[in-house]
Design an enzyme around this catalytic site. Structure first.
Site, PDB file in Angstrom:
ATOM      1  N   SER A   4     -29.379 -23.215 -28.814  1.00 59.93           N
ATOM      2  CA  SER A   4     -29.076 -23.874 -30.084  1.00 59.93           C
ATOM      3  C   SER A   4     -27.691 -23.415 -30.544  1.00 59.93           C
ATOM      4  O   SER A   4     -27.246 -22.325 -30.199  1.00 59.93           O
ATOM      5  CB  SER A   4     -30.152 -23.558 -31.134  1.00 59.93           C
ATOM      6  OG  SER A   4     -30.302 -22.163 -31.291  1.00 59.93           O
ATOM      7  N   THR A  43     -30.837 -18.802 -29.291  1.00 57.41           N
ATOM      8  CA  THR A  43     -29.716 -19.054 -30.194  1.00 57.41           C
ATOM      9  C   THR A  43     -28.411 -18.819 -29.465  1.00 57.41           C
ATOM     10  O   THR A  43     -28.360 -18.085 -28.487  1.00 57.41           O
ATOM     11  CB  THR A  43     -29.713 -18.083 -31.392  1.00 57.41           C
ATOM     12  OG1 THR A  43     -29.546 -16.750 -30.883  1.00 57.41           O
ATOM     13  CG2 THR A  43     -30.989 -18.177 -32.194  1.00 57.41           C
ATOM     14  N   ASP A  44     -27.344 -19.414 -29.980  1.00 54.11           N
ATOM     15  CA  ASP A  44     -26.024 -18.962 -29.562  1.00 54.11           C
ATOM     16  C   ASP A  44     -25.844 -17.555 -30.122  1.00 54.11           C
ATOM     17  O   ASP A  44     -26.631 -17.081 -30.946  1.00 54.11           O
ATOM     18  CB  ASP A  44     -24.931 -19.927 -30.049  1.00 54.11           C
ATOM     19  CG  ASP A  44     -23.623 -19.735 -29.269  1.00 54.11           C
ATOM     20  OD1 ASP A  44     -23.479 -18.707 -28.566  1.00 54.11           O
ATOM     21  OD2 ASP A  44     -22.735 -20.608 -29.369  1.00 54.11           O
ATOM     22  N   TRP A  45     -24.782 -16.898 -29.667  1.00 53.34           N
ATOM     23  CA  TRP A  45     -24.654 -15.446 -29.854  1.00 53.34           C
ATOM     24  C   TRP A  45     -24.311 -15.038 -31.283  1.00 53.34           C
ATOM     25  O   TRP A  45     -23.244 -14.545 -31.567  1.00 53.34           O
ATOM     26  CB  TRP A  45     -23.628 -14.920 -28.866  1.00 53.34           C
ATOM     27  CG  TRP A  45     -24.250 -14.352 -27.613  1.00 53.34           C
ATOM     28  CD1 TRP A  45     -24.014 -13.109 -27.098  1.00 53.34           C
ATOM     29  CD2 TRP A  45     -25.183 -14.966 -26.729  1.00 53.34           C
ATOM     30  NE1 TRP A  45     -24.767 -12.920 -25.958  1.00 53.34           N
ATOM     31  CE2 TRP A  45     -25.491 -14.032 -25.711  1.00 53.34           C
ATOM     32  CE3 TRP A  45     -25.838 -16.191 -26.700  1.00 53.34           C
ATOM     33  CZ2 TRP A  45     -26.393 -14.301 -24.674  1.00 53.34           C
ATOM     34  CZ3 TRP A  45     -26.730 -16.470 -25.678  1.00 53.34           C
ATOM     35  CH2 TRP A  45     -26.999 -15.533 -24.683  1.00 53.34           C
ATOM     36  N   GLY A  46     -25.230 -15.237 -32.182  1.00 54.14           N
ATOM     37  CA  GLY A  46     -24.933 -14.848 -33.543  1.00 54.14           C
ATOM     38  C   GLY A  46     -26.203 -14.727 -34.329  1.00 54.14           C
ATOM     39  O   GLY A  46     -27.141 -15.499 -34.164  1.00 54.14           O
TER      40      GLY A  46
END
Ligand code: BGC
Length: 765
Positions: free
Chosen positions: A221, A254-257
Site C-alpha cells: 500500500s 505498507t510502504d516504508w513508513g
C-alpha cells in the site's frame, strides 16, 4: 542430574509447541500469544541479508523464521560487499520499468524477470519489492522510470509478466504502490482527490489486471491518501475492492513508513506494517486488549502472513548459492534493452551506421551514462558500461579532443587550471552523476565543435536525465532542455550539416522530455532510456544495427508540458510564462515570479478525469510530438486486413498478419484499440485493449497474431450505479502501429449490453 531435568522439560515443551508447516497454519495461529501475533503483523530489523529493506519477524518457538524483503523494480537492491568476507553480492542492473513497458513484449519481460528472480533466490531473499506500477499521469513524477505506462492495459499486462517471471523462481513480488502514488511531492501525506470512474478505469485497472492475471504474493500500500483516507487504512481499497472483488489472496504490506493509525490499517486489511517498530506492535496489543480491535481481524491478517511465510525459500530451507550467473544476466540485459529503446527519428536512414565511424561524442552522460534511477529503484550493480565505452568496444573511434574536455570537466575542481575549452553550463535537474554529486551539463564553445568536424565522420550527442524517489522532476532544464543543451544541439547540427555530416542524438533519460522544439535539427534520435547496466553496449548495438530497435512509446511525448491536462494540478514549478504573469494556477499555489518549490501541498485534484495521455490527445485531436505507441525500426512492416470474431460470452478475438517488408530482420509491436458505439457512457475516441509483438521476422517473413479481449475488458465504469457496463452496438477495432498510425479497421457487434455490479467504494468525501 539436577541440570538434566530442566533441559528435558524445556525440550518437552518445545516439542509440544506446534512447529509451522503448510498444513498446520490454524494450529500455529491458535498457539500464538497476542504479543506474538502483533509481532508478526509488524516488520522488524532483519539480520539475514545486509542492505535488504525489511522483513518479517521470527518466532522461533513456533518454527517461524524471519523472511527478507528487498528492493526493487530494476533488480535486487542489497549491499554489494560485506564485512568479514571477500565475497561480493552485486546484482544485475536491469532495464527500468518504463523500458520494459516500451518493449511491448510480455515474453521478454518474463524472461528478464526470471533472471531477476533468480538473483532474489540465490542471494537469500524472499520477496523483491517491485514491480512499481503507478500510472504515468504526469511526466514530472520523479518515479515514472520505475513505472510502466500512461495506459492501464499495457501497464497491467507488463506487470503480470513481471510477477510471473519473478514468482516462477519460487520467490515473491510486492506490487507497488497501491495506489495513486503518482507524484513524489509530499508523497507521505498527499491526498489524491479523484473521481470514481478514473479510479476504476485508470488508476486501479492496471493493478486489477496484475492481481487477476498473476496472483502476486504481496502488494504494497502507498504512503498517500485517496479521497481523504490513507490507502493503508482504506478498507474499501484493501478489502472491498482488492480481496472481495478481485479475489486477491496474498498479503498487503505498507510502504516504508509508520502512520499513527496502525489499528485502522489492521482493520482495513493491511496485513504487515513495514519497516515496523515497537510502538506499532504495542498499539495492536493495546487495541485488542481494550476491545477497539477485534482479535478476529488480527487473526485474519496473521493467518495470511503465515500462508506467505510457508511459501518462502527461507522457510523451506533453500540453500542459496550467493552466486547467480551475473554474466548471463548481463548478456540478457544487453539484448533486451534494444527492445525497449525507441527510435524516434531516422532521417534518410542515417542509422544504422554501415561501419563504425569516427565520431565526436558530446554530452556528459556519454562518458558517465545512466543505467537506472536513484532511490529504492537503484541497484548496486557490478558496473555500468558507459556509452563511450560501448561505442569504443563496437569499433567507433571517439574524438580524443572532445573526450578530453569532458574528462577534464569531470575533474570539476581542476577544470579551470587545466584550461579546458568550455564555459560553465547551467545546472540541470538531471545531469551526470560523477562520483558523489550531480554535475551540471556544460556549455561547449563553438570553436571546439567547429574544429571537431574535419576530424570526424559524424557527431553523437547524449542528453541525460535522472530522477528518483522522494522528489519530482522540474520543468526548466529537466523536462525542457537547458540552454547549454539547446546550444549544443544547434551548434553541432549547424557545423556538421555544413560539412554534409550527420548528427545523432541519444536520449539517456528516465522520463519524458520536451522534444518538439529541437527534434527537426538532428538527423536521428534514439530514445535509449535508462536501459540497465549494459547501456553503452546496447546503444552501440543499435547504432550499428546489430540490434534492430523495436521499442514503442508506452506514453505520449507532448508538444508542451502545459498541453498535459494534469499539468494544471501537478504540484510543482509554475512555468516561467505563468510566473511572470503572476497568475494563480497549479491548484491555487504558485511560485509568483520565483521558481519556488511548492511544499506543504496536501492534496492533488485529478480534475482531468480520464484525460490522461493519449485518451486526451487522441480524443481531442491535440497535436503531440510523438504519440503513444510510436517507434521506428530499421525495417518496415505491412499489416494484413484484420479480422474479428465474437463468441457467445462476448469474447472478442482479433487476428492480423504482419509482414516484414524491409531488408533486415525485426520485430513489430501491434496494438489493438477499440472504439465503442455511441449510446453507452461517453468514452475516449479509442482505448488500447490488447497488443502483441511478433517474433524476429526475417525480410519477407510474416506472422499472424491473435489477441483476445473478454467482454468485461470493454466495459467502462458507470459511477452513478457502481457498475462496469458495455453498450450494445457496433464496435470498431483499430489495429495500429501507434495510436495515430492505424493500419486496418474492422467492426463487430455486441448484441446485448452487459453490466457487472460492484460495491460502491472510494467515493470522494
Ligand atoms: C519506497 C518503496 C520501497 C521502500 C523500501 C520506500 O520509501 O517508496 O518503493 O520499496 O522504501 O526501500
Amino acid at each position: 542430574m539436577t541440570l538434566v531435568v530442566p533441559l528435558l522439560a524445556a525440550f518437552a515443551s518445545a516439542q509440544s509447541q506446534p512447529q509451522l508447516s503448510k498444513d498446520n497454519i490454524d494450529e500455529v495461529l491458535e498457539a500464538m500469544t497476542l504479543q506474538e501475533k502483533a509481532t508478526l503483523a509488524v516488520g522488524g530489523r532483519q539480520s539475514l541479508v545486509a542492505g535488504a529493506a525489511g522483513g518479517t519477524q521470527a518466532i522461533p518457538r513456533l518454527g517461524i523464521p524471519q523472511t527478507v524483503l528487498a528492493d526493487g523494480p530494476a533488480g535486487l537492491r542489497i549491499d554489494p560487499t560485506r564485512r568479514g568476507t571477500d565475497n561480493t553480492y552485486y546484482c544485475t542492473g536491469f532495464p527500468v520499468g518504463t523500458v520494459m513497458a516500451c518493449t511491448w513484449n510480455v515474453e521478454l519481460v518474463e524472461e528478464m524477470t526470471k533472471a531477476m528472480g533468480n538473483e532474489v533466490l540465490e542471494y537469500g531473499t524472499d520477496v523483491i519489492l517491485g514491480p512499481g506500477m503507478n500510472l504515468h499521469r504526469n511526466p514530472l513524477c520523479g518515479r515514472n522510470f520505475e513505472y510502466f505506462s500512461e495506459d492501464p492495459v499495457l501497464s497491467g499486462k507488463i506487470s503480470s509478466a513481471f510477477v510471473r517471471g519473478i514468482q516462477s523462481q519460487g520467490v515473491g513480488v510486492s506490487v507497488k504502490h497501491f495506489a495513486f502514488n503518482d507524484q513524489e511531492i509530499n508523497r507521505m501525506e498527499n491526498d489524491a482527490q479523484i473521481g470514481v470512474r478514473a479510479i476504476r478505469e485508470l488508476y486501479l485497472k492496471n493493478f486489477e489486471i496484475a492481481v487477476r492475471e498473476s496472483a502476486p504474493w504481496t502488494i504494497m500500500s502507498s504512503y498517500n491518501k485517496v479521497n481523504g483516507t490513507y490507502t493503508q487504512q482504506s478498507h474499501d481499497l484493501l478489502t472491498t475492492i482488492l480481496r472481495d472483488e478481485w479475489g486477491y489472496e496474498g498479503i498487503v504490506m505498507t510502504d516504508w513508513g509508520n502512520k499513527e493509525g496502525t489499528v485502522k490499517a489492521v482493520q482495513a486489511g493491511n496485513d504487515l506494517m513495514e519497516p515496523g517498530n515497537a510502538s506499532e506492535t504495542q498499539r495492536i496489543v493495546a487495541a485488542v486488549q481494550d476491545g477497539t480491535l477485534s482479535e478476529e481481524d488480527l487473526n485474519r491478517n496473521v493467518r495470511r502472513i503465515l500462508e506467505y511465510i510457508v511459501k518462502t525459500p527461507r522457510f523451506n530451507g533453500y540453500k542459496y548459492s550467493g552466486k547467480p550467473d551475473l554474466e548471463a544476466h548481463a548478456e540478457l540485459v544487453r539484448k533486451a534493452a534494444a527492445e525497449g529503446m525507441v527510435l524516434l527519428k531516422n532521417g534518410e536512414h542515417v542509422l544504422p551506421f554501415e561501419q563504425a565511424p569516427r565520431i565526436a561524442l558530446f554530452g556528459l552522460n556519454a562518458y558517465k551514462s545512466i543505467a537506472g534511477g536513484t532511490g529504492s529503484g537503484n541497484v548496486n550493480k557490478p558496473y555500468v558500461r558507459h556509452i563511450s565505452e560501448g561505442l569504443e568496444a563496437g569499433g567507433f573511434q571517439i574524438d580524443k579532443t572532445v573526450a578530453n574536455i569532458y574528462a577534464t570537466y569531470r575533474d570539476y575542481q581542476n577544470a579551470e587550471n587545466a584550461g579546458a575549452s568550455f564555459l560553465p553550463g547551467q545546472a540541470l535537474g538531471g545531469g551526470a552523476t560523477f562520483g558523489e554529486g550531480i554535475v551540471p551539463e556544460m556549455a561547449i564553445r563553438q570553436e571546439v565543435v567547429n574544429n571537431s568536424v574535419s576530424r570526424n565522420d559524424a557527431a553523437v550527442i547524449v542528453i541525460g536525465r535522472n530522477a528518483g524517489e522522494g522528489d519530482d522532476r522540474v520543468l526548466e532544464a529537466d523536462f525542457e532542455l537547458a540552454q547549454c543543451e539547446r546550444d549544443l544541439i544547434a551548434n553541432v547540427c549547424n557545423a556538421y550539416h555544413k560539412a554534409g555530416k550527420k548528427v545523432i542524438v541519444v536520449l539517456n533519460v528516465g522520463g519524458v522530455i520536451e522534444t518538439a522544439s529541437w527534434k527537426s535539427q538532428p538527423d536521428a534520435i534514439l530514445l535509449a532510456w535508462t536501459p540497465g547496466q549494459e547501456v553503452g553496449n546496447s546503444v552501440a548495438d543499435v547504432l550499428l544495427g546489430k540490434s534492430n530497435p523495436s521499442g514503442k512509446l508506452s506514453m505520449t511525448f507532448p508538444q508542451n508540458y502545459l498541453d498535459i491536462p494534469s499539468s494544471a494540478n501537478f504540484p510543482y514549478y509554475k512555468p516561467q510564462a505563468q510566473r511572470n504573469a503572476g497568475g494563480g494556477g497549479f491548484g491555487g499555489f504558485g511560485g509568483f515570479g520565483q521558481p519556488a518549490k511548492i511544499r506543504n501541498y496536501d492534496y492533488t485534484k485529478y480534475d482531468e478525469g480520464l484525460n490522461v495521455g493519449y485518451r486526451y490527445f487522441n480524443t481531442k485531436k491535440v497535436e503531440v510530438s510523438y504519440p503513444f505507441g510510436f517507434g521506428l525500426s530499421y525495417t518496415t512492416f505491412q499489416y494484413g486486413k484484420p479480422s474479428v470474431k465474437v463468441n457467445g460470452d462476448g469474447m472478442v478475438t482479433v487476428t492480423v498478419s504482419v509482414k516484414n517488408t524491409g531488408n533486415v530482420s525485426g520485430k513489430e509491436a501491434v496494438q489493438v484499440y477499440i472504439s465503442a458505439p455511441a449510446g453507452g457512457l461517453e468514452k475516449p475516441a479509442c482505448e488500447l485493449k490488447a497488443f502483441a509483438k511478433t517474433g524476429l521476422l526475417e525480410p519477407g517473413q510474416s506472422q499472424t497474431l491473435t489477441m483476445k479481449i473478454p467482454a468485461y475488458d470493454l466495459a467502462s465504469f458507470n459511477d452513478s450505479v457502481s457498475a462496469w457496463e458495455t453498450a450494445a452496438g457496433q464496435y470498431t477495432v483499430l489495429v495500429g502501429a501507434s495510436v495515430e498510425d492505424i493500419r486496418g479497421t474492422v467492426t463487430f457487434k455486441q448484441g446485448k449490453a452487459r453490466s457487472w455490479k460492484v460495491t460502491p467504494a472510494l467515493l470522494p468525501e
